[in-house]
Enzyme design. Structure first.
Site, PDB file in Angstrom:
ATOM      1  N   HIS A 199     -96.245  25.817  25.934  1.00 29.74           N
ATOM      2  CA  HIS A 199     -96.955  26.283  24.709  1.00 29.74           C
ATOM      3  C   HIS A 199     -97.270  25.303  23.712  1.00 29.74           C
ATOM      4  O   HIS A 199     -98.115  25.641  22.762  1.00 29.74           O
ATOM      5  CB  HIS A 199     -96.281  27.739  23.511  1.00 29.74           C
ATOM      6  CG  HIS A 199     -96.590  28.744  23.891  1.00 29.74           C
ATOM      7  ND1 HIS A 199     -96.319  30.097  23.652  1.00 29.74           N
ATOM      8  CD2 HIS A 199     -95.094  29.489  25.056  1.00 29.74           C
ATOM      9  CE1 HIS A 199     -96.565  31.154  24.814  1.00 29.74           C
ATOM     10  NE2 HIS A 199     -95.586  30.699  25.947  1.00 29.74           N
ATOM     11  N   ASP A 250    -100.457  19.992  17.175  1.00 29.58           N
ATOM     12  CA  ASP A 250    -100.397  21.762  17.362  1.00 29.58           C
ATOM     13  C   ASP A 250    -100.658  21.892  19.105  1.00 29.58           C
ATOM     14  O   ASP A 250    -101.295  21.862  19.658  1.00 29.58           O
ATOM     15  CB  ASP A 250    -100.920  22.021  16.403  1.00 29.58           C
ATOM     16  CG  ASP A 250     -99.783  23.539  15.712  1.00 29.58           C
ATOM     17  OD1 ASP A 250     -99.736  24.603  17.054  1.00 29.58           O
ATOM     18  OD2 ASP A 250    -100.770  23.987  14.867  1.00 29.58           O
TER      19      ASP A 250
HETATM   20  P1  ADP Z   1     -96.948  28.427  15.653  1.00 30.88           P
HETATM   21  O1  ADP Z   1     -96.658  28.860  16.782  1.00 30.88           O
HETATM   22  O2  ADP Z   1     -96.325  26.280  15.785  1.00 30.88           O
HETATM   23  O3  ADP Z   1     -95.762  28.910  14.013  1.00 30.88           O
HETATM   24  P2  ADP Z   1     -99.746  29.196  15.499  1.00 30.88           P
HETATM   25  O4  ADP Z   1    -100.848  28.922  14.687  1.00 30.88           O
HETATM   26  O5  ADP Z   1    -100.459  28.624  17.049  1.00 30.88           O
HETATM   27  O6  ADP Z   1     -98.644  28.222  14.941  1.00 30.88           O
HETATM   28  O7  ADP Z   1     -98.634  30.559  15.187  1.00 30.88           O
HETATM   29  C1  ADP Z   1     -98.633  30.981  14.247  1.00 30.88           C
HETATM   30  C2  ADP Z   1     -98.776  33.084  14.088  1.00 30.88           C
HETATM   31  O8  ADP Z   1     -97.837  32.968  13.086  1.00 30.88           O
HETATM   32  C3  ADP Z   1    -100.077  33.285  13.330  1.00 30.88           C
HETATM   33  O9  ADP Z   1     -99.986  34.691  14.385  1.00 30.88           O
HETATM   34  C4  ADP Z   1    -100.260  33.696  11.966  1.00 30.88           C
HETATM   35  O10 ADP Z   1    -100.304  34.909  11.749  1.00 30.88           O
HETATM   36  C5  ADP Z   1     -98.727  33.528  11.764  1.00 30.88           C
HETATM   37  N1  ADP Z   1     -97.916  33.038  10.720  1.00 30.88           N
HETATM   38  C6  ADP Z   1     -98.080  31.892  10.009  1.00 30.88           C
HETATM   39  N2  ADP Z   1     -97.224  32.054   9.001  1.00 30.88           N
HETATM   40  C7  ADP Z   1     -96.990  33.285   8.403  1.00 30.88           C
HETATM   41  C8  ADP Z   1     -96.535  33.417   7.524  1.00 30.88           C
HETATM   42  N3  ADP Z   1     -96.567  33.333   5.997  1.00 30.88           N
HETATM   43  N4  ADP Z   1     -96.409  35.502   7.219  1.00 30.88           N
HETATM   44  C9  ADP Z   1     -96.532  35.784   8.481  1.00 30.88           C
HETATM   45  N5  ADP Z   1     -97.266  35.448  10.172  1.00 30.88           N
HETATM   46  C10 ADP Z   1     -96.928  34.616   9.706  1.00 30.88           C
END
Ligand code: ADP
Length: 471
Positions: free
Chosen positions: A163, A371
């Site tokens: 991932h 990322d």
């Molecule tokens: P990573 O897997 O590195 O955290 P991604 O952008 O691929 O980054 O996925 C992040 C996920 O987490 C997304 O689905 C996003 O909506 C969720 N997310 C990010 N910040 C928050 C938050 N403050 N509260 C709830 N969900 C969150």
């Protein structure tokens, strides 16, 4: 190679990942959505961590069945949690694979707990699967599962999906166990990667350091085996996300924020608080927007939602302090009696609430320094309405940039350019916003989470051919 399954008679799917969707709250996450149907329809099994750290963990995993899906959940000991999860996986592999050799904590380097945990999870698979099953292992916690299984004579098909990014060979070589990990990866039959650069990086490593030979478009002949390296960008459950953006909790959250905004334009950022997300640089860019374009003061607000993660790892503590300081400085410099330039909320929100906040925002800033994919970029697009869509500003270093070319692509280190791009986004005419959104939405909607799963499985019985990536 055996491909004995057919769509009518799919083999059983065995998924392996650190976190599972045994918790109903995790069921809305992308991976759970992608795997659930296949697990359910094949009476599949999900092997993962129970989330429990125990003084005397049981040697056998706990079995749970939920909605037709079996789970085998392994506990960890405290030294194992520290050595495997906090240290090797998150203080060594995570920064190294995100190109941050400067943040790799080699003092914490100890491979034994990583190896031991991979052995434990491989055993949980071995005890519960048979050689007809398709085993699908996820992410950087479990590079060694196939190797452990093969050592015990396992001949069935094993796939792996990474991932996070796969770094350039020279960066990967800095890992003391690079040779061993590279060798272990070759025990998988298929490896899915997020971007074509990741595929090139891994292919180069296998050719240069493992004596691999490229065969055809996707395959590498290495250590006497054929390993398929497949470009599989992960997607989101776009249709359901859009539904969530139109639902009650979403509207309620948006209404609450709108009351506070009072007609101002809204720039949004949503990220885990992680150094890979480029948050300090993003705050600086917003500060430059207010500095260079005084007309934006008082009429534009930036809201950053960033729940702390891995908050007992040193680098994350330092990041938190840096962001607290930056936000205070910018609000002190530019804020006024009736306006707060940056609203920085260091807490998680419900998925549905986030969908509502995206939907009402004019611009979304997704500016990671590195990322694997970045799902926030895709969620923001899915949440928008065609009649008045917001603008996505996307880092060239997010995996998503390869698919989402119609976004405003930026170099996140160049905070000056990001500030200029923010200004452009805030002033973009409706027709241009619509044209860009339409193209982006088509990609997000068609190359969704199920498309991703089918692409990985093809031609292994779940679908017949590799779905094309639109360019
Ligand atoms: P990573 O897997 O590195 O955290 P991604 O952008 O691929 O980054 O996925 C992040 C996920 O987490 C997304 O689905 C996003 O909506 C969720 N997310 C990010 N910040 C928050 C938050 N403050 N509260 C709830 N969900 C969150």
């Amino acid at each position: 190679r055996q491909t004995h399954n057919t769509p009518q008679n799919p083999v059983r799917l065995i998924a392996v990942s650190n976190r599972t969707a045994v918790d109903p709250n995790a069921r809305a996450g992308g991976l759970a959505v992608a795997l659930w149907d296949s697990l359910k329809s094949t009476n599949g099994l999900w092997v993962g961590w129970s989330g429990k750290v125990k003084d005397f963990p049981s040697l056998t995993p706990t079995k749970v069945t939920d909605d037709g899906v079996d789970f085998a959940l392994c506990d960890m000991s405290k030294p194992q949690y520290e050595g495997f999860y906090l240290n090797y996986a998150n203080s060594i592999l995570w920064p190294l694979f995100h190109n941050r050799l400067d943040l790799v904590n080699f003092d914490l380097h100890n491979f034994a707990p990583y190896q031991e945990t991979n052995r434990q999870f491989a055993k949980a698979v071995e005890d519960n699967a048979n050689s007809e099953d398709f085993i699908w292992v996820h992410d950087y916690h479990f590079f060694l599962i196939a190797h452990e299984l093969r050592k015990n004579g396992w001949t069935g098909e094993i796939g792996f999906f990474l991932h996070i990014p796969f770094p350039a060979p020279d960066v990967f070589r800095a890992l003391p166990e690079a040779a061993l990990m590279g060798r272990a990866l070759c025990d998988y039959d298929i490896i899915g990667l997020q971007t074509s650069t990741d595929v090139i990086n891994l292919k180069r490593y296998l050719v240069e350091d493992c004596g691999g030979k490229e065969v055809g478009e996707e395959d590498v002949l290495v250590f006497g085996r054929t390993v398929t390296l497949r470009h599989c960008p992960i997607g989101i459950d776009a249709k359901n996300f859009r539904k969530a953006a139109l639902g009650k909790p979403a509207k309620k959250a948006a209404k609450k924020l709108r009351r506070f905004l009072g007609g101002r334009k809204q720039i949004i950022g949503v990220d885990r608080m992680d150094y890979s997300k480029g948050l300090p640089q993003r705050f600086e860019a917003v500060s430059k927007l207010f500095d260079h374009f005084p007309e934006t003061r008082g009429v534009t607000s930036f809201m950053q939602i960033a729940p702390p993660s891995r908050s007992i790892v040193d680098e994350y503590v330092q990041l938190r302090e840096r962001l607290d300081g930056l936000c205070g400085r910018i609000n002190g410099d530019y804020g006024d009696l009736d306006w707060i330039p940056i609203r920085y909320l260091a807490r998680p929100y419900e998925r549905a609430e986030i969908a509502g906040l995206y939907a009402m925002s004019d611009v979304c800033l997704v500016t990671p320094l590195q990322d694997g994919m970045n799902l926030v970029a895709k969620e923001f697009i899915a949440a928008q309405d065609e009649s008045d869509p917001g603008v996505l500003i996307l880092s060239q270093f997010a995996g998503a940039a390869e698919q989402m070319k119609e976004a405003l692509i930026v170099n996140p280190y160049d905070t000056e350019a990001v500030a200029q791009t923010l200004h452009k986004a805030l002033n973009m005419p409706l027709e241009e916003r619509q044209a860009r959104w339409k193209a982006l939405h088509k990609t997000v909607d068609t190359q969704d989470i199920n498309w991703w799963r089918n692409r990985f499985f093809a031609p292994r019985g779940f679908t017949q051919s590799v779905p094309k990536i639109a360019t």
